[in-house]
Design an enzyme around this catalytic site. Sequence first.
Site, PDB file in Angstrom:
ATOM      1  N   GLY A 133       0.799  -1.230   0.000  1.00  0.00           N
ATOM      2  CA  GLY A 133       0.000   0.000   0.000  1.00  0.00           C
ATOM      3  C   GLY A 133       0.827   1.274   0.000  1.00  0.00           C
ATOM      4  O   GLY A 133       0.295   2.366  -0.198  1.00  0.00           O
ATOM      5  N   GLY A 164       6.274  24.617   7.307  1.00  0.00           N
ATOM      6  CA  GLY A 164       5.635  24.303   6.021  1.00  0.00           C
ATOM      7  C   GLY A 164       4.115  24.374   6.135  1.00  0.00           C
ATOM      8  O   GLY A 164       3.514  23.583   6.853  1.00  0.00           O
ATOM      9  N   ILE A 200       0.507  18.739   4.391  1.00  0.00           N
ATOM     10  CA  ILE A 200       0.780  18.015   5.638  1.00  0.00           C
ATOM     11  C   ILE A 200       0.724  18.956   6.834  1.00  0.00           C
ATOM     12  O   ILE A 200       0.117  18.647   7.858  1.00  0.00           O
ATOM     13  CB  ILE A 200       2.157  17.302   5.551  1.00  0.00           C
ATOM     14  CG1 ILE A 200       2.070  16.177   4.519  1.00  0.00           C
ATOM     15  CG2 ILE A 200       2.587  16.769   6.917  1.00  0.00           C
ATOM     16  CD1 ILE A 200       3.369  15.447   4.251  1.00  0.00           C
ATOM     17  N   HIS A 245     -32.380  18.197  -4.128  1.00  0.00           N
ATOM     18  CA  HIS A 245     -32.536  19.240  -3.119  1.00  0.00           C
ATOM     19  C   HIS A 245     -33.043  18.624  -1.832  1.00  0.00           C
ATOM     20  O   HIS A 245     -33.938  17.778  -1.891  1.00  0.00           O
ATOM     21  CB  HIS A 245     -33.536  20.294  -3.609  1.00  0.00           C
ATOM     22  CG  HIS A 245     -33.809  21.347  -2.587  1.00  0.00           C
ATOM     23  ND1 HIS A 245     -32.888  22.336  -2.297  1.00  0.00           N
ATOM     24  CD2 HIS A 245     -34.875  21.547  -1.753  1.00  0.00           C
ATOM     25  CE1 HIS A 245     -33.400  23.099  -1.342  1.00  0.00           C
ATOM     26  NE2 HIS A 245     -34.590  22.640  -0.999  1.00  0.00           N
TER      27      HIS A 245
END
Length: 458
Positions: A38, A179, A183, A437
């Site tokens: 994975g 950053g 992430i 709706h």
Amino acid sequence: MTVDLVVLGAGPGGYVAALRAAQLGMRVACVEKEDRLGGTCLRVGCIPSKALLDSTELLVQIREDAAHHGLHVGEVAVDLAALMGRKEQVVQSLTRGVEALFRKRNVAWVRGFGRLVRPNVVRVETADGPVEVEARYVLLAPGSVPAALPQVPVDGERIVDSTGALALPKVPRRLVVIGGGYIGLELGSVWRRLGAEVVVLEAMPTILPQMDAEVVRAAERIFRRQGLDIRTGVRVAGAEPQGEGVCVHLEDGTSLDADVVLVAVGRRANTDGMGFDEVGLKRERGFLVVDEHYRTGVAEVYAIGDAIGGKMLAHKAEEEGIAAVERMAGKGGHVNYRAIPGVVYTWPEIATVGLTEEEARARGPVRVGRFPFAANGRARALGATDGFVKVIADATTDRLLGVHILGPRASDLIAEAALALEFDATAEDLARAVHAHPTLPETLKEAALDAEGRVLHL
Ligand code: FAD
Ligand code: NAD
């Protein structure tokens, strides 16, 4: 072992390609060094991060939103170990699921570190010694790893990368995230919801610098309201251990204390030490160079996913893997790079497909329609009214160029927009399509109507 195709790496790119190739009748082996299939996505990426995001979103709903519905819940206790255990179970069920799929389709998992020793031979260091897998076709899908910030070296405890931040043993009092990208915002949100003070340091003038500026501005306001202390235009000079924590030095001479620092400044291709240069493959900034059909130019060696660059997203890697093996099988596999959605799984979520307004305007005249969730019946019923949908269409042809959503379940809503772009739909197509709706997707229809100058519910 001799097969038709050997795939190096069992991430979403590699494992999906292996399944598709088996479906096309090839004998397939897939080489993976980790003890679970994975890749980054299932083991330490998409899935565990979404498990934590979903658990902590539920926490906020119980703690803060329930009361708005007249539901008064007593004190909510967080059992961090149980929350992490559930994340682990989600990961395990899915990685085992890939193993089951491999068995079902007779894909052989060759477990160990693989290296290209000849253009058609991968040598794998397995627990039982080396095994050579010879194949007519080779598909390289070795993915990516976190990019390092040399002045802030990861130690796995006080200074962590995304893998560490998915498994902190306790809630830090203060988490400094370097950053303000995918992430930083996702994992920053997780720990903020669990009670940490979170400071996000972003070098650029804005978080998520690649995304539509108007959407990012609105998102940033909401994230700040949620308590994320976002500081942009900030450069980190270094970090050093201090007491139990870390002292982060900024280039402007100031410093910040943290219990934990998360370095989340992007990812780089994982292409070193696998014999690629030796067999003549070209690399640029680490990324394998391929043509439009994912061929490296060396014999029958193909490459896909994070390792070839572009958007580092699981679904992009999957589609490239499928296209590459379809090409090997003589079919017309192809990826439409204009219609690849991207989602930041914060709350509200940010989802985007196609061009930003800035990119679209640089190409020619556009029409832009917007519709706020506050004017949508279902969003009101849910009590989730932050955000809006933005539709960008070519002013001459009315073709959709981009759709950007900040709002509840934007990750699900963007599928309709991606489909519309895939079919080269116009804003009018979206505006005339019947939407049930009351539902959240009605916001897309209304934003498209707005682009046509005839919004109804505003
Ligand atoms: P990878 O998933 O990196 O897989 C490569 C595999 O190759 C790995 O299993 C590795 O062990 C194996 N390998 C490498 N070299 C060798 C070798 N020599 N021998 C044997 N095996 C080898 N993307 C999304 O679309 N949605 C998200 O929500 C999302 N969330 C993310 C969250 C986090 C925290 C991170 C880090 C990433 C996230 N991503 C997300 C990005 C996504 O994980 C990647 O884009 C995707 O996994 C890339 O797939 P890939 O198959 O190219 O490579
Ligand atoms: P990113 O590219 O999304 O964000 C990195 C951020 O760090 C950018 O905003 C960049 O300007 C900033 N930055 C770079 N150097 C810096 C520095 N020295 N100081 C301060 N800021 C700095 O990368 P990421 O968040 O590390 O994630 C890696 C990749 O993984 C993403 O680009 C994305 O492709 C993938 N990912 C996707 C998802 C998702 O699909 N939901 C989630 C997580 C990761």
